[in-house]
Design a protein around this motif. Structure first.
Motif, PDB file in Angstrom:
ATOM      1  N   ALA A  45      12.176  -1.608  36.260  1.00 28.58           N
ATOM      2  CA  ALA A  45      12.570  -2.478  35.217  1.00 28.58           C
ATOM      3  C   ALA A  45      13.784  -1.997  34.755  1.00 28.58           C
ATOM      4  CB  ALA A  45      11.488  -2.899  34.074  1.00 28.58           C
ATOM      5  N   ASN A  46      14.953  -2.736  34.946  1.00 28.65           N
ATOM      6  CA  ASN A  46      16.230  -2.590  34.108  1.00 28.65           C
ATOM      7  C   ASN A  46      16.265  -3.467  32.638  1.00 28.65           C
ATOM      8  OD1 ASN A  46      19.114  -3.642  33.958  1.00 28.65           O
ATOM      9  ND2 ASN A  46      19.001  -1.341  34.454  1.00 28.65           N
ATOM     10  N   THR A 109      16.539   2.031  32.822  1.00 33.21           N
ATOM     11  CA  THR A 109      16.031   1.942  34.096  1.00 33.21           C
ATOM     12  C   THR A 109      14.807   2.637  33.980  1.00 33.21           C
ATOM     13  OG1 THR A 109      17.937   1.526  35.103  1.00 33.21           O
ATOM     14  CG2 THR A 109      15.842   1.803  36.472  1.00 33.21           C
ATOM     15  N   LEU A 110      13.339   1.775  33.858  1.00 33.41           N
ATOM     16  CA  LEU A 110      12.252   2.454  33.794  1.00 33.41           C
ATOM     17  C   LEU A 110      11.253   2.190  34.987  1.00 33.41           C
ATOM     18  CD1 LEU A 110      12.012   0.991  30.102  1.00 33.41           C
ATOM     19  CD2 LEU A 110      12.421   3.509  30.805  1.00 33.41           C
ATOM     20  N   PRO A 111      10.438   3.020  35.260  1.00 27.54           N
ATOM     21  CA  PRO A 111       9.362   2.813  36.250  1.00 27.54           C
ATOM     22  C   PRO A 111       8.274   1.869  36.007  1.00 27.54           C
ATOM     23  CG  PRO A 111       8.812   5.081  35.406  1.00 27.54           C
ATOM     24  CD  PRO A 111      10.288   4.170  34.680  1.00 27.54           C
ATOM     25  N   VAL A 112       7.713   1.339  36.968  1.00 23.66           N
ATOM     26  CA  VAL A 112       6.860   0.219  37.113  1.00 23.66           C
ATOM     27  C   VAL A 112       5.587   0.615  37.961  1.00 23.66           C
ATOM     28  CG1 VAL A 112       5.997  -2.136  37.157  1.00 23.66           C
ATOM     29  CG2 VAL A 112       8.292  -1.794  36.228  1.00 23.66           C
ATOM     30  N   HIS A 113       4.436   0.822  37.521  1.00 22.87           N
ATOM     31  CA  HIS A 113       3.499   1.185  38.234  1.00 22.87           C
ATOM     32  C   HIS A 113       2.045   0.701  37.638  1.00 22.87           C
ATOM     33  CE1 HIS A 113       1.317   3.895  40.968  1.00 22.87           C
ATOM     34  NE2 HIS A 113       0.363   3.830  40.123  1.00 22.87           N
ATOM     35  N   GLY A 114       1.342  -0.239  38.693  1.00 26.26           N
ATOM     36  CA  GLY A 114      -0.076  -0.840  38.415  1.00 26.26           C
ATOM     37  C   GLY A 114       0.329  -2.189  37.546  1.00 26.26           C
ATOM     38  N   GLY A 115       1.626  -2.569  37.795  1.00 25.99           N
ATOM     39  CA  GLY A 115       2.157  -3.859  37.040  1.00 25.99           C
ATOM     40  C   GLY A 115       2.476  -3.686  35.649  1.00 25.99           C
ATOM     41  N   LYS A 116       2.440  -2.342  35.203  1.00 24.33           N
ATOM     42  CA  LYS A 116       2.665  -1.831  33.749  1.00 24.33           C
ATOM     43  C   LYS A 116       4.022  -0.953  33.624  1.00 24.33           C
ATOM     44  CE  LYS A 116      -1.785  -2.271  32.389  1.00 24.33           C
ATOM     45  NZ  LYS A 116      -3.108  -1.690  31.675  1.00 24.33           N
ATOM     46  N   LEU A 117       4.743  -0.703  32.754  1.00 24.21           N
ATOM     47  CA  LEU A 117       5.729   0.303  32.453  1.00 24.21           C
ATOM     48  C   LEU A 117       4.948   1.641  32.408  1.00 24.21           C
ATOM     49  CD1 LEU A 117       7.787  -1.281  29.393  1.00 24.21           C
ATOM     50  CD2 LEU A 117       8.560  -0.867  31.823  1.00 24.21           C
ATOM     51  N   LEU A 118       5.691   2.309  33.100  1.00 24.76           N
ATOM     52  CA  LEU A 118       5.253   3.883  33.283  1.00 24.76           C
ATOM     53  C   LEU A 118       5.807   4.691  32.183  1.00 24.76           C
ATOM     54  CD1 LEU A 118       2.992   5.565  34.773  1.00 24.76           C
ATOM     55  CD2 LEU A 118       5.174   5.990  36.116  1.00 24.76           C
ATOM     56  N   LEU A 119       5.304   4.603  30.833  1.00 22.67           N
ATOM     57  CA  LEU A 119       6.042   5.167  29.805  1.00 22.67           C
ATOM     58  C   LEU A 119       5.246   6.559  29.416  1.00 22.67           C
ATOM     59  CD1 LEU A 119       7.125   2.371  27.379  1.00 22.67           C
ATOM     60  CD2 LEU A 119       8.549   3.651  28.896  1.00 22.67           C
ATOM     61  N   GLY A 120       5.669   7.494  28.724  1.00 25.64           N
ATOM     62  CA  GLY A 120       5.158   8.616  28.226  1.00 25.64           C
ATOM     63  C   GLY A 120       4.358   8.297  26.820  1.00 25.64           C
ATOM     64  N   THR A 121       3.183   8.897  26.640  1.00 28.17           N
ATOM     65  CA  THR A 121       2.409   8.891  25.453  1.00 28.17           C
ATOM     66  C   THR A 121       3.135   8.414  24.239  1.00 28.17           C
ATOM     67  OG1 THR A 121       0.838  10.303  26.282  1.00 28.17           O
ATOM     68  CG2 THR A 121       0.569   9.786  23.999  1.00 28.17           C
ATOM     69  N   TRP A 122       4.232   9.006  23.782  1.00 25.07           N
ATOM     70  CA  TRP A 122       4.912   8.750  22.587  1.00 25.07           C
ATOM     71  C   TRP A 122       6.548   8.475  22.977  1.00 25.07           C
ATOM     72  CZ3 TRP A 122       1.308   9.398  19.649  1.00 25.07           C
ATOM     73  CH2 TRP A 122       0.200  10.551  19.834  1.00 25.07           C
ATOM     74  N   GLN A 123       6.589   7.751  23.936  1.00 22.94           N
ATOM     75  CA  GLN A 123       7.933   6.914  24.256  1.00 22.94           C
ATOM     76  C   GLN A 123       7.719   5.436  23.722  1.00 22.94           C
ATOM     77  OE1 GLN A 123       8.409   7.819  28.441  1.00 22.94           O
ATOM     78  NE2 GLN A 123      10.128   9.227  27.800  1.00 22.94           N
ATOM     79  N   GLY A 124       8.917   5.024  23.258  1.00 17.95           N
ATOM     80  CA  GLY A 124       8.839   3.705  22.933  1.00 17.95           C
ATOM     81  C   GLY A 124      10.289   3.179  23.190  1.00 17.95           C
ATOM     82  N   VAL A 141      15.755  -8.543  31.090  1.00 19.59           N
ATOM     83  CA  VAL A 141      14.875  -7.447  31.581  1.00 19.59           C
ATOM     84  C   VAL A 141      14.630  -7.858  33.148  1.00 19.59           C
ATOM     85  CG1 VAL A 141      12.697  -6.642  31.920  1.00 19.59           C
ATOM     86  CG2 VAL A 141      13.572  -7.063  29.220  1.00 19.59           C
ATOM     87  N   THR A 142      15.179  -7.319  33.900  1.00 21.02           N
ATOM     88  CA  THR A 142      15.052  -7.458  35.475  1.00 21.02           C
ATOM     89  C   THR A 142      14.135  -6.540  36.249  1.00 21.02           C
ATOM     90  OG1 THR A 142      17.465  -8.085  35.401  1.00 21.02           O
ATOM     91  CG2 THR A 142      16.658  -7.786  37.773  1.00 21.02           C
ATOM     92  N   VAL A 143      13.246  -7.098  36.821  1.00 25.88           N
ATOM     93  CA  VAL A 143      12.394  -6.365  37.326  1.00 25.88           C
ATOM     94  C   VAL A 143      12.328  -6.399  38.857  1.00 25.88           C
ATOM     95  CG1 VAL A 143       9.677  -5.593  37.366  1.00 25.88           C
ATOM     96  CG2 VAL A 143      10.585  -6.763  35.143  1.00 25.88           C
ATOM     97  N   LEU A 144      12.226  -5.237  39.610  1.00 29.99           N
ATOM     98  CA  LEU A 144      12.443  -5.308  41.094  1.00 29.99           C
ATOM     99  C   LEU A 144      11.326  -4.387  41.886  1.00 29.99           C
ATOM    100  CD1 LEU A 144      15.409  -4.728  39.917  1.00 29.99           C
ATOM    101  CD2 LEU A 144      16.022  -5.252  42.384  1.00 29.99           C
ATOM    102  N   GLY A 145      10.792  -5.106  42.808  1.00 29.38           N
ATOM    103  CA  GLY A 145       9.517  -4.238  43.292  1.00 29.38           C
ATOM    104  C   GLY A 145       8.450  -4.894  44.347  1.00 29.38           C
TER     105      GLY A 145
END
Length: 146
Positions: A45-46, A109-124, A141-145
């Protein structure tokens, strides 16, 4: 690393952020919603804002003191009304806002996995308004995949 998959799907959307002036707006939920509605399971996701006096930040979301500390550090590093700035057409915070935006960036630019943003526990995800007055900001927001 998992196997390579072609980017078969592209989705793009956006939303507005009404800031209260200088400070942070948490946009994690809006970005996560855009990713979920894209139906992309694995990809990226960008997140982009087309403004020159606000920025996007991926940072600590548990303790607001972190964002307060960032604001204080930038106030010291790039002070409003500094005599070195010629560009002040919109006030003493004009050029400092541009510098803050350049230093911190207008896209993530953030990773997407399992249809969700892949963020760290304490990341916003935050939109950081650098102007003193409130503004309406646009985020794309542009999502490619796959």
């Amino acid at each position: 690393m998992t196997r390579s998959l072609p980017a078969e799907h592209v989705a793009q959307g956006g939303f507005a952020v009404h800031t209260r002036g200088r400070g942070f707006s948490d946009i994690t939920v809006q970005v996560a919603d855009a990713v979920a509605s894209s139906h992309v399971q694995v990809g990226i996701a960008n997140v982009f804002t087309a403004h020159t006096s606000c920025s996007l930040l991926l940072g600590e979301n548990a303790d607001p003191a972190v964002r307060d500390d960032l604001e204080r550090w930038f106030a010291r590093a790039v002070p409003d009304g500094d005599a070195i700035f010629e560009h002040d057409a919109e006030g003493p915070d004009d050029m400092p806002a541009h510098i803050r935006s350049i230093l911190t960036g207008v896209s993530l630019t953030l990773p997407v996995h399992g249809g969700k943003l892949l963020l760290g526990t304490w990341q916003g995800i935050y939109l950081w308004e650098h102007r003193i007055d409130p503004h309406q900001r646009k985020v794309t927001v542009t999502v490619l995949g796959h």
